[in-house]
Design a protein around this motif. Structure first.
Motif, PDB file in Angstrom:
ATOM      1  N   UNK A 110       1.053  -1.204  -0.252  1.00 36.42           N
ATOM      2  CA  UNK A 110      -0.088  -0.122   0.423  1.00 36.42           C
ATOM      3  C   UNK A 110       0.797   1.220   0.132  1.00 36.42           C
ATOM      4  N   UNK A 111       0.822   2.053  -0.960  1.00 35.76           N
ATOM      5  CA  UNK A 111       1.735   3.014  -1.146  1.00 35.76           C
ATOM      6  C   UNK A 111       0.553   4.198  -0.517  1.00 35.76           C
ATOM      7  N   UNK A 222       9.072   7.258  -6.041  1.00 38.29           N
ATOM      8  CA  UNK A 222       7.927   7.181  -4.911  1.00 38.29           C
ATOM      9  C   UNK A 222       8.241   7.290  -3.752  1.00 38.29           C
ATOM     10  N   UNK A 223       7.725   7.274  -2.224  1.00 44.32           N
ATOM     11  CA  UNK A 223       8.604   6.831  -1.512  1.00 44.32           C
ATOM     12  C   UNK A 223       8.343   5.752  -0.136  1.00 44.32           C
ATOM     13  N   UNK A 224       7.410   6.356   1.080  1.00 46.71           N
ATOM     14  CA  UNK A 224       7.128   5.787   1.974  1.00 46.71           C
ATOM     15  C   UNK A 224       5.746   4.802   1.975  1.00 46.71           C
ATOM     16  N   UNK A 225       5.656   3.124   2.603  1.00 47.36           N
ATOM     17  CA  UNK A 225       4.131   3.175   2.263  1.00 47.36           C
ATOM     18  C   UNK A 225       3.931   2.164   3.298  1.00 47.36           C
ATOM     19  N   UNK A 226       3.331   1.190   3.467  1.00 48.65           N
ATOM     20  CA  UNK A 226       3.113   0.056   4.537  1.00 48.65           C
ATOM     21  C   UNK A 226       3.203  -1.399   3.655  1.00 48.65           C
ATOM     22  N   UNK A 227       4.260  -1.472   4.025  1.00 45.20           N
ATOM     23  CA  UNK A 227       5.346  -3.390   3.356  1.00 45.20           C
ATOM     24  C   UNK A 227       4.926  -4.555   4.592  1.00 45.20           C
ATOM     25  N   UNK A 329       8.678  -5.929  -5.473  1.00 43.60           N
ATOM     26  CA  UNK A 329       8.787  -4.405  -5.274  1.00 43.60           C
ATOM     27  C   UNK A 329       7.625  -4.546  -4.351  1.00 43.60           C
ATOM     28  N   UNK A 330       6.150  -4.383  -5.320  1.00 42.83           N
ATOM     29  CA  UNK A 330       5.339  -4.100  -4.893  1.00 42.83           C
ATOM     30  C   UNK A 330       3.934  -5.148  -5.526  1.00 42.83           C
TER      31      UNK A 330
END
Length: 346
Positions: A110-111, A222-227, A329-330
């Protein structure tokens, strides 16, 4: 001779049977998830606590514990070490670790930061008006700072001779002070942190500071998100989907009612400056989250084409031998339907 039950025995039997039927069915146990943030509590973390307070994690049968962090890249390594199953961190650190340790890096599901929050800050009266004016100037950065590491990408696109730009290491908590006191001409920063650091020092970051956001100069990251860990995806895919649903609901709630989200955050940290953190939240939403791209495709998702171009920029900046595929990655399989992620640009 047929067996006859007394009326009393029959009544007792019926009562016992009714009591057994009335016993509650054992509730499905909640899946425990240890979740680590990227930094100390700030307004940009409010939606996680709003999700807790409104029972969104409980409704997904998740027992989520949230710990503060010490860096966006550190979130990745903590998940890889097995200390956490999920967290809020930098997708670009996932890319670098996926190259170094294939199959072990966490996966973004979730980006949140549609633009990487990297920027250069200069005083508003600085003679530096455009990137090429940086030649011959001195910029400050914490040792290993990601914004400084990505500078060659801007340099290549803006025609800057990067060899003519000088760098000096500064402590992370002194970046703004070093600039304001004239010890450096500019500083490479994480914008959502630096913006409020300036406010806390009595500086108006919109009037007293000139910003060069990397996203405005050809950096497509892109930057931070839920991983989450690959193990959690493998063992508990339904928990991953539930985590994403809960966070998405809370993010939308936060956009609609930021005061409620900041109040949830303040319940964890009573000494928090609520006005300052609400301003940080608003700045983050405006500059790096609610972009035209997000308005078009919804919260949480990415553009695969842009993602791939960003990987090549990382390869250039960090001299990576190769780059992973976007799928490594996503993983968008866990995103709620687009209608549930719809927002407007700011």
């Amino acid at each position: 001779m047929p067996l006859r039950l007394s009326r009393r025995a029959l009544s007792l039997g019926l009562l016992a049977s009714s009591a057994l039927c009335a016993l509650p069915v054992a509730a499905q146990p909640a899946t425990p998830i240890k979740f680590v943030l990227d930094w100390k509590l700030q307004g940009i973390h409010a939606w996680y606590y709003l999700a807790q307070d409104r029972g969104y994690f409980d409704q997904e049968k998740l027992a989520v514990t949230i710990d503060q962090g010490d860096g966006s890249a550190a979130t990745v390594t903590k998940i890889m070490a097995g200390a956490y199953q999920a967290g809020f961190g930098d997708v670009n650190a996932i890319v670098q670790n996926a190259v170094a340790r294939p199959g072990q890096a966490p996966v973004m599901v979730y980006m949140l930061y549609n633009r990487a929050p990297f920027a250069l800050i200069l005083k508003s009266d600085s003679p530096v008006r455009q990137p090429r004016d940086l030649e011959g100037r001195t910029l400050g950065t914490p040792a290993g700072g990601a914004a400084a590491r990505m500078f060659p990408v801007i340099a290549a696109r803006a025609g800057i001779d990067a060899a003519k730009v000088k760098w000096t290491n500064v402590a992370p908590n002194l970046q703004e002070q070093m600039l304001l006191k004239g010890h450096v001409d500019g500083s490479a920063v994480f914008s959502v942190t630096s913006y409020m650091n300036l406010v806390a020092q009595g500086v108006d970051p919109d009037k007293d500071i000139r910003w060069m956001h990397y996203g405005d100069y050809g950096v497509e990251l892109y930057g931070n998100g839920v991983m989450v860990s690959q193990q959690l995806i493998k063992d508990k895919p339904e928990a991953v989907a539930g985590l994403v649903r809960a966070v998405n609901r809370a993010v939308r709630d936060t956009i609609a009612d930021p005061d409620a989200a900041i109040a949830a955050l303040a319940r964890r940290e009573p000494l928090l400056n609520k006005a300052l953190e609400k301003r940080r939240l608003a700045y983050t939403l405006k500059t790096i989250m609610l972009t035209p791209e997000v308005a078009a495709q919804g919260l949480g998702d990415v553009s695969d084409a842009r993602f791939a171009r960003g990987f090549l920029q990382l390869k250039e900046a960090f001299d990576l031998p190769q780059v992973p595929t976007a799928a490594e990655v996503f993983d968008r399989r866990f995103l709620p339907p687009a209608a549930e992620r719809k927002v407007s640009a700011r």
